[in-house]
Scaffold this active site. Structure first.
Site: not given
Ligand SMILES: Nc1ncnc2c1ncn2[C@@H]1O[C@H](COP(=O)(O)OP(=O)(O)O)[C@@H](O)[C@H]1O
Ligand SMILES: [Mg+2]
Length: 322
Positions: A240, A280
């Site tokens: 993440r 994002d």
């Molecule tokens: N489809 C994806 N493929 C790979 N990594 C992802 C994907 N979606 C999210 N992530 C990773 O997870 C993190 C958090 O996702 P996100 O959808 O932005 O939720 P939030 O920031 O609200 O927790 C992102 O910063 C990214 O690193």
């Molecule tokens: Mg996010």
């Protein structure tokens, strides 16, 4: 202008990181009054929205060794009182998620603010319309393949097709509850059970984008137009990229594809009164539309030598004086 910010307890804000503080500082620097209140301090009296408001004076952050640095006593409460929110020129709803029942009730209270007198940003109706994960689905043409379900069979079929996926709770933020999914995971069923609260709550499951290792780009949109962006790159063993889980920030620019995403999303955001938003983007795909209290201003200001807070407050001043 008199500006009211609805925030989490001010003592818990991080002046060197939070966009809310950047906006409050900008407002003060531009000669406006900064007032703060919290969701639990809102009331309806005689059909109007009221709040226990505290006027604050801030000591702005300074740049030291390439970092925003604040003094210990970075804010001071000057005066406090119960006031009608319509005494303010604008109200900025900047409470952090999760969007709880109390948060929703606050949006109903803010609905009573007369838009001819006071601008509420983001619009209470827009905030209810836009669950940060689900709203993204309204722009499916620029999103990676995604499902929302609480059904184990549906989720398993999708993950088997995509080989690798990311599971997201619908009310999460800052990487909370984000899980990597593979069909061969021996905990697969358990992960779905725990994440859906035993099949009670749907979750989002999205194709895993390998480009995520190169970063998750936060693009800030003001009135539907991009005003700045920062890339967040996962560090260590983490997949993440969120800053809250150690994501490293990196200077960046928008690609033509990302400009296109902004053009797809921007008009709808304006229609919904979502004037300050952080989207994002991973590998050229829209993954989230953050409307509650998007962050990123401090990092963009630092990396790009900008002052996004000033841009936001100057825009607000133009809109409010119309
Ligand atoms: N489809 C994806 N493929 C790979 N990594 C992802 C994907 N979606 C999210 N992530 C990773 O997870 C993190 C958090 O996702 P996100 O959808 O932005 O939720 P939030 O920031 O609200 O927790 C992102 O910063 C990214 O690193
Ligand atoms: Mg996010």
């Amino acid at each position: 202008m008199k500006l009211a910010f609805i925030i989490d307890p001010i003592a818990k804000l991080n002046p060197g990181h939070d966009s809310t503080v950047a906006m409050m500082e900008a407002a003060q620097a531009l000669g406006h009054e900064v007032w703060v209140t919290e969701v639990h301090q809102l009331s309806v009296i005689d059909g109007k929205a009221w709040a226990m408001l505290s006027q604050v004076q801030l000591v702005p952050v300074t740049l030291k060794d390439g970092k925003w640095t604040s003094v210990a006593q970075w804010y001071e409460i000057c005066s406090q009182g119960l006031r009608c929110l319509e005494d303010m020129d604008a109200v900025l709803m900047r409470k952090d998620p999760p969007v709880t029942i109390r948060y929703l009730y606050a949006t109903y209270i803010l609905e009573l603010v007369d838009p001819k007198k006071t601008l509420v940003i983001n619009s209470p109706q827009g905030l209810r319309e836009a669950n940060e994960k689900m709203y993204t689905l309204q722009f499916y043409s620029v999103m990676p393949e995604t499902i929302v379900s609480l059904d184990k069979t549906v989720i398993r079929k999708f993950v088997e097709e995509k080989k690798q996926a990311v599971l997201k709770p619908l009310g999460g933020k800052a990487g909370e509850g984000i899980l990597f999914l593979e069909p061969s995971d021996r905990n697969f069923n358990s992960i779905i059970e725990v994440s859906t609260h035993q099949g009670q709550e749907p979750v989002m499951v999205q194709r895993f984008l390998p480009e995520a290792k190169n970063g998750d780009k936060r693009i800030i949109l003001l009135d539907g137009k991009p005003i700045g962006a920062v890339n967040r790159v996962p560090t260590g063993q983490e997949f993440r990229g969120n800053m809250a889980v150690g994501g490293r920030v990196e200077k960046t620019e928008l690609t033509p594809r990302e400009h296109n995403i902004c053009e797809v999303v921007g008009p709808r955001l304006r229609q919904n009164g979502l004037y300050f938003v952080g989207i994002d983007v991973i590998g050229g795909y829209l993954t989230e539309v953050n409307v509650t209290s998007p962050t990123g201003i401090r990092e963009i200001d630092l990396l790009d030598n900008m002052n996004l807070g000033h841009i936001v407050i100057e825009w607000l001043n133009r809109v409010c004086s119309k």
